[in-house]
Design a protein around this motif. Sequence first.
Motif, PDB file in Angstrom:
ATOM      1  N   LEU A   1       0.629  -1.103  -0.006  1.00  0.00           N
ATOM      2  CA  LEU A   1       0.070  -0.081   0.096  1.00  0.00           C
ATOM      3  C   LEU A   1       0.769   1.199  -0.007  1.00  0.00           C
ATOM      4  N   SER A   2       1.687   1.226   0.798  1.00  0.00           N
ATOM      5  CA  SER A   2       2.810   2.468   1.025  1.00  0.00           C
ATOM      6  C   SER A   2       3.444   2.751  -0.238  1.00  0.00           C
ATOM      7  N   ASP A   3       3.841   1.546  -1.141  1.00  0.00           N
ATOM      8  CA  ASP A   3       4.595   1.430  -2.355  1.00  0.00           C
ATOM      9  C   ASP A   3       3.948   2.040  -3.328  1.00  0.00           C
ATOM     10  N   ALA A   4       2.534   1.678  -3.321  1.00  0.00           N
ATOM     11  CA  ALA A   4       1.505   2.237  -4.346  1.00  0.00           C
ATOM     12  C   ALA A   4       1.424   3.667  -4.047  1.00  0.00           C
ATOM     13  N   LYS A   5       0.932   4.008  -2.895  1.00  0.00           N
ATOM     14  CA  LYS A   5       0.781   5.448  -2.397  1.00  0.00           C
ATOM     15  C   LYS A   5       2.018   6.127  -3.033  1.00  0.00           C
TER      16      LYS A   5
ATOM     17  N   SER B   1     -10.146   7.700  -2.217  1.00  0.00           N
ATOM     18  CA  SER B   1     -10.201   7.833  -0.973  1.00  0.00           C
ATOM     19  C   SER B   1      -8.765   7.764  -0.499  1.00  0.00           C
ATOM     20  N   LEU B   2      -7.960   6.908  -1.456  1.00  0.00           N
ATOM     21  CA  LEU B   2      -6.386   6.769  -1.044  1.00  0.00           C
ATOM     22  C   LEU B   2      -5.546   7.456  -1.718  1.00  0.00           C
ATOM     23  N   GLY B   3      -6.175   8.418  -2.484  1.00  0.00           N
ATOM     24  CA  GLY B   3      -5.311   9.382  -3.309  1.00  0.00           C
ATOM     25  C   GLY B   3      -4.372   8.833  -4.415  1.00  0.00           C
ATOM     26  N   MET B   4      -4.756   7.780  -5.063  1.00  0.00           N
ATOM     27  CA  MET B   4      -3.966   7.289  -6.198  1.00  0.00           C
ATOM     28  C   MET B   4      -4.847   6.862  -7.547  1.00  0.00           C
ATOM     29  N   LYS B   5      -3.860   6.930  -8.691  1.00  0.00           N
ATOM     30  CA  LYS B   5      -4.811   6.360  -9.753  1.00  0.00           C
ATOM     31  C   LYS B   5      -4.852   4.792  -9.758  1.00  0.00           C
ATOM     32  N   ILE B   6      -5.769   4.617 -10.692  1.00  0.00           N
ATOM     33  CA  ILE B   6      -6.017   3.085 -10.731  1.00  0.00           C
ATOM     34  C   ILE B   6      -5.401   2.901 -11.961  1.00  0.00           C
ATOM     35  N   GLU B   7      -4.518   1.866 -12.146  1.00  0.00           N
ATOM     36  CA  GLU B   7      -3.949   1.384 -13.496  1.00  0.00           C
ATOM     37  C   GLU B   7      -4.546  -0.097 -13.783  1.00  0.00           C
ATOM     38  N   TRP B   8      -5.257  -0.477 -14.713  1.00  0.00           N
ATOM     39  CA  TRP B   8      -5.648  -1.740 -15.099  1.00  0.00           C
ATOM     40  C   TRP B   8      -4.650  -2.546 -15.861  1.00  0.00           C
ATOM     41  N   VAL B   9      -4.994  -3.800 -15.420  1.00  0.00           N
ATOM     42  CA  VAL B   9      -4.259  -4.799 -16.255  1.00  0.00           C
ATOM     43  C   VAL B   9      -5.014  -5.837 -16.762  1.00  0.00           C
ATOM     44  N   ALA B  10      -5.310  -5.943 -18.059  1.00  0.00           N
ATOM     45  CA  ALA B  10      -6.287  -7.070 -18.178  1.00  0.00           C
ATOM     46  C   ALA B  10      -5.772  -8.224 -18.795  1.00  0.00           C
ATOM     47  N   LEU B  11      -5.857  -9.455 -18.162  1.00  0.00           N
ATOM     48  CA  LEU B  11      -5.369 -10.716 -18.515  1.00  0.00           C
ATOM     49  C   LEU B  11      -6.506 -11.571 -18.864  1.00  0.00           C
ATOM     50  N   PRO B  12      -6.434 -12.985 -19.586  1.00  0.00           N
ATOM     51  CA  PRO B  12      -7.252 -13.996 -19.572  1.00  0.00           C
ATOM     52  C   PRO B  12      -7.459 -14.527 -18.248  1.00  0.00           C
ATOM     53  N   TRP B  13      -8.461 -14.923 -17.803  1.00  0.00           N
ATOM     54  CA  TRP B  13      -8.517 -15.360 -16.519  1.00  0.00           C
ATOM     55  C   TRP B  13      -7.609 -16.370 -15.907  1.00  0.00           C
ATOM     56  N   ASP B  14      -7.194 -17.216 -16.538  1.00  0.00           N
ATOM     57  CA  ASP B  14      -5.941 -18.145 -16.279  1.00  0.00           C
ATOM     58  C   ASP B  14      -4.769 -17.497 -15.759  1.00  0.00           C
ATOM     59  N   GLY B  15      -4.673 -16.300 -16.355  1.00  0.00           N
ATOM     60  CA  GLY B  15      -3.426 -15.539 -16.058  1.00  0.00           C
ATOM     61  C   GLY B  15      -3.373 -14.583 -14.880  1.00  0.00           C
ATOM     62  N   VAL B  16      -4.653 -14.344 -14.559  1.00  0.00           N
ATOM     63  CA  VAL B  16      -4.858 -13.226 -13.460  1.00  0.00           C
ATOM     64  C   VAL B  16      -4.003 -13.711 -12.246  1.00  0.00           C
TER      65      VAL B  16
ATOM     66  N   ALA C   1      -7.348  -1.650   3.669  1.00  0.00           N
ATOM     67  CA  ALA C   1      -7.919  -0.136   3.123  1.00  0.00           C
ATOM     68  C   ALA C   1      -9.062  -0.568   2.332  1.00  0.00           C
ATOM     69  N   VAL C   2      -8.717  -1.838   1.514  1.00  0.00           N
ATOM     70  CA  VAL C   2     -10.187  -2.201   0.662  1.00  0.00           C
ATOM     71  C   VAL C   2     -11.353  -2.486   1.484  1.00  0.00           C
ATOM     72  N   ASP C   3     -10.999  -3.297   2.486  1.00  0.00           N
ATOM     73  CA  ASP C   3     -12.223  -3.623   3.510  1.00  0.00           C
ATOM     74  C   ASP C   3     -12.709  -2.441   3.968  1.00  0.00           C
ATOM     75  N   ALA C   4     -11.968  -1.177   4.448  1.00  0.00           N
ATOM     76  CA  ALA C   4     -12.506  -0.165   5.049  1.00  0.00           C
ATOM     77  C   ALA C   4     -13.263   0.494   4.210  1.00  0.00           C
ATOM     78  N   GLN C   5     -12.798   0.409   2.708  1.00  0.00           N
ATOM     79  CA  GLN C   5     -13.648   1.155   1.603  1.00  0.00           C
ATOM     80  C   GLN C   5     -14.991   0.448   1.627  1.00  0.00           C
ATOM     81  N   VAL C   6     -15.093  -0.790   1.383  1.00  0.00           N
ATOM     82  CA  VAL C   6     -16.343  -1.283   1.441  1.00  0.00           C
ATOM     83  C   VAL C   6     -17.035  -1.313   2.371  1.00  0.00           C
ATOM     84  N   ALA C   7     -16.710  -1.453   3.550  1.00  0.00           N
ATOM     85  CA  ALA C   7     -17.693  -0.866   4.935  1.00  0.00           C
ATOM     86  C   ALA C   7     -18.264   0.413   4.842  1.00  0.00           C
ATOM     87  N   ALA C   8     -17.164   1.444   4.541  1.00  0.00           N
ATOM     88  CA  ALA C   8     -17.643   2.806   4.425  1.00  0.00           C
ATOM     89  C   ALA C   8     -18.725   3.016   3.386  1.00  0.00           C
ATOM     90  N   MET C   9     -18.417   2.303   1.931  1.00  0.00           N
ATOM     91  CA  MET C   9     -19.638   2.337   1.359  1.00  0.00           C
ATOM     92  C   MET C   9     -20.769   1.909   1.349  1.00  0.00           C
TER      93      MET C   9
END
Lengths: 274, 213
Positions: free
Chosen positions: A28-32, A70-85, A237-245
């Motif tokens: 999380l801190s690396d991503a931030k 809420s965490l102050g970062m951009k989301i970068e999506w990586v799309a793979l076939p499900w086998d590769g995710v 942090a994701v769990d906290a986001q789910v709870a808040a929403m």
Amino acid sequence: MTRRALLLFAFTAGSLALGLAPARADVLSDAKAAGVLKVGTETEFAPFDYIDGDKHVGFNVDFFDEVGKSLGMKIEWVALPWDGVLPGLESSKFDIVAGPAIITKARMQRYTFSSPIGEGTVTLVKRASDASIQKPTDIAGRSVGGGRGSNQLVQLKELAASVSPPATVREYTGANETQADMAAGRIVASAMSLPNALAAAKRRPDMFAVVLPPFGVKAYFGYIGRKDAASASLMQAVDAQVAAMKTDGRMAKLQQKWFGATTELPASVTDPAS
Amino acid sequence: MTWFLFALMVQAAGTTLLISFVAIAIGLVIGILVCGAMLSPSVVLRGPARLYVSFFRGVPLLVQLLLFYHLLPAIGINISSVAAALVALSLCTAAYQAENLRGGFLSVSRGLLEAAEAVGMERLQRFRRVSVPIAIRLTIPALVNEAIGILHASALISVVGVIELTKTARNFAATTFDPLPFYACAGLLYLGLTYGVLGLGRAAERHLAVRHA
């Protein structure tokens, strides 16, 4: 050059065999610090993640936008076939998997799940023109299908064995192939999670219809993280986001928008039925 | 399928073409080097070149893609999707192109080389003025074949997250729950691209054809 490539391969294979993954402090801190959270997913999974024209849309996109805000970062999506995710998650191509995936005992042994974000109980989808299938047990003696490696397939096999005469279960590489084979008439029904089934029937009412009620054990969808200490703060942090929403009603709005209905979700699934 | 989606399919065909072209070009450069090493009298050059060719022809491209994408991060090299796809496609096609080129050089008749020697050409002159022009002409059909092969093999690179023509068709099939038009469209676009490559190959052959005065 060629030698170096070969050495690189030998080294890669060797270090993998020794299990030398690069050490990471805290995801999380690396991503931030980088200002970017990388999220892996598969884009053939309406209504969660799909491509509408030139846009990647779905429940996941809206949810992770909120996480990013809420965490102050951009989301970068990586799309793979499900086998590769999931392999991609393990090789740190991204730090969390949107998917989502059904929370199961087997998966919990290897990964960390977020709080549930949707109900994913198994539902049959049939051809809209087929009047012979009115309830799940009507598949007796017929051929049905599901995606290999999916929780839905496991549940479908149990259903198929419980009816008399038993139904034949065919396995496909994904939902795409399963639907195509049903449209072609090789199977009479396919097993999908409820939100995916509703999305298919909504998109192609001429072709598909949902067979209610859902069957098998109640199952929930969650997002997936690595099971190491470095990932713990991100998953919290994701769990906290789910709870808040859930509390402020944003979750219900998203459910209404993408699933067409709202569902009560448990705060966590610690002991899934399968 | 709407015109908008069709335009996006064409755009994806452009991605397929661009990645295949870059891979073929890089592969040709590496292929020439590897072919040179294989034809060299030195074992130090020949050995690794043979290992290279046997690895990249011996391991399926799909597996190579997964290796580059998922294994390299284990040693701290986390390359992007496009980079993994280009590296795997280029290194793989280089192995095949090296073999094609080697075949071309080995097919240059000894008699011609002896004749060149008889008229007083030096070693380098014989190579530059006899071997190379003949080998290139002999190799072009195989090179065109390889280019078409890579164009089609590039359908695999979506396993490392590159959104090319096949993956775009799959995405739209999944979104609309109506696979047929998109797969048919992808097939036609591949056919069109293939004809383009064939046309280029023929133009090259015509350009290099020996003209009898």
